[in-house]
Design a protein around this motif. Structure first.
Motif: not given
Lengths: 347, 347
Positions: A242, B43, A246, B246
């Motif tokens: 994750t 994400a 990002v 996000v």
């Protein structure tokens, strides 16, 4: 022991350090790194935090590649062509003479195979590289005297380095390495004839127009200049997927800001420079032609010397030769027409 | 009851629907929406998932604004100029005649105040708008006969609509609304004289070069075309701040892919079109001048009719008039020189 909830495993608290080749005195560049750190933090609810340090605070400005490679810091912001001395091929990650413009560079890296070649180049340095924006076409610098033809470049003492310096020296220029603080007095005294930096927004702060008023364009050695995020490969591998996602996303998103910032703010900065005495000039055609020819010779030499330089060169240039004619069709004709139409309207 | 761990509150499981104005037959556009959804999922460790539907599956292609506004779906991908009929001001979110190119549009929206104006425009529709990429300068379309001067536009039956149609009708063109499936046979029969679509990558699939071989540039009504992500404002407000961040980041990051994809793939598509019989032509200068004049008149009328159109128009055009001359300096001179140098090298 109490088992941690499953969610915590994908959202661990992680703190990184990021060192930059720039500082707050170069707002578009430095604020792009700040935005990157902010985006990473916001997307992870503050669990993944990256603290940014300006050049010189924990690592010197040109020390980013080594510092990230040996994990003194987990990541850094820099421009790969600073490391021309280690390997000229790094320039393909930033800018090469008569190379791609900003949009073409983005397309090459993300959509035409450039990224894989660049990753291969950085892997032996223990670095995972990500683009972190672009400056757009840079200016050709400040000159004490007018450059009327290529003969005016003979013996010209110019502050420049790297690939640009290599090509310019073939054109008769004598590249100089001078600490930033000495540039202004050297131009004033005439021990230096010219200097190249970035573009109006950054150049404005330096006041060169007072001692070297001729402001030339375009910077043919930086048709665009991509800025990079370096991440230490070990640190990267330790991240949960994750957080890796990002980083990739934040580098793309924050990177867009750099070019947007320059594009939005260069016009007014240029107007102020001209009002303050700068004389805007295009390089004469024979200078451009000589630069194109000298660049071509340098490419041939570098390709003969290095297989991996040649590998990236051939891929990059095949893309350039395919994409540039297309840009002349739609984009070029549109931009040219609108530029002329608006200029005529003002008359 | 057992208290949920703190982390769970910032990472709730959320599933959204996204409807697009496009489908898999337009890969750069549709795959940009796919990438956006993928980035959001990655994400958030899969906790925030957005399922994408092509045009027509749950909402018609031109129904995106209403469907997002009334929360039939939480978000959508579209181009705001499709909603010219509701309000011509929406065109400033996509493209207007002789408007900003892709880089300038990005700079205006994110770095020069454009976003605040656009958000204000969309708020009454219960929509929070985000840019989701740009197509770059589009082509001027396919024509059965050569356009040698503005007189050849008189009575020309062209498939076009919206702001472009409004301006073209002032130039003598007769805009036509024809369902996609009828375009090809209409051009073949001659009941239609011309059609505009996007650019080489998308145009190639339609085969128009077989029935209307003259392929004109530039699309002066789409110097660039921004694509948008619409998010229902209620759904947006219910998201944790992390997910809001996000969405913003993923829209910027995925948006970059659209332009990169077109830039990387248009050159080869254009070469194939030309090999297949397309005849590439620049609009004659008098056509461009007439279009510029007719656009100017249309802007004046729209500004007189609508205060909020005028408010965005004045801001957008002040930015254009400031940024376009700067682009002629560095970018324009660099692109033009390199284009010519590479063309000469081939000879």
């Amino acid at each position: 022991a109490v088992a941690a909830p499953a969610l915590a495993q994908s959202n661990p608290k992680i703190s990184w350090k990021m060192t930059s080749s720039y500082g707050p005195s170069l707002p578009p560049l430095y604020s792009t790194a700040e935005l990157f750190c902010k985006m990473v933090s916001e997307a992870t609810d503050g669990n993944f935090s990256i603290r940014l340090y300006p050049a010189g605070e924990i690592v010197p400005g040109f020390g980013v590649m080594d510092a990230v490679g040996n994990r003194t810091v987990e990541c850094g912001q820099t421009a790969s062509y600073y490391f021309y001395g280690k390997d000229p091929a790094f320039c393909f990650d930033t800018a090469v003479p008569f190379g791609l413009n900003a949009r073409q560079m983005y397309a090459w890296v993300y959509e035409a195979g450039g990224m894989a070649l660049l990753r291969e180049l950085f892997a032996p340095r223990n670095i995972v590289n990500f683009p972190l924006g672009n400056t757009g076409t840079q200016m050709g610098g400040w000159y004490r005297k007018e450059i009327k033809s290529v003969s005016d470049l003979q013996g010209l003492k110019m502050r420049t380095a790297g690939f640009a310096g290599e090509v310019m020296s073939r054109m008769g220029v004598v590249p100089q390495q001078i600490p930033p603080g000495d540039i202004y007095p050297s131009l004033e005294k005439g021990t230096l004839d010219a200097v190249e930096f970035v573009g109006p927004v950054d150049d404005e702060k330096l006041g060169f127009q007072k001692v070297a008023k001729y402001y030339y364009y375009p910077g043919w050695w930086e048709g665009s200049a991509q800025v990079s995020l370096y991440v230490n490969d070990g640190a990267y591998k330790e991240l949960p997927k994750t957080y890796q996602a990002v980083i990739e996303m934040a580098s793309r998103a924050a990177g867009g800001k750099l070019l947007g910032d320059y594009d939005a703010n260069n016009p007014a900065a240029l107007r102020r420079l001209i009002a303050g005495g700068a004389v805007l000039k295009a390089f004469p055609r024979d200078v451009m032609d000589a630069a194109f020819k000298a660049s071509d010779e340098a490419y041939k030499e570098f390709c003969a010397k290095s297989e991996h330089f040649k590998k990236i060169h051939d891929h990059y240039m095949a893309f350039r030769d395919s994409v540039v004619p297309w840009f002349r069709v739609g984009e070029g004709s549109y931009d040219n027409y609108l530029g002329i139409a608006l200029a005529n309207q003002k008359k």
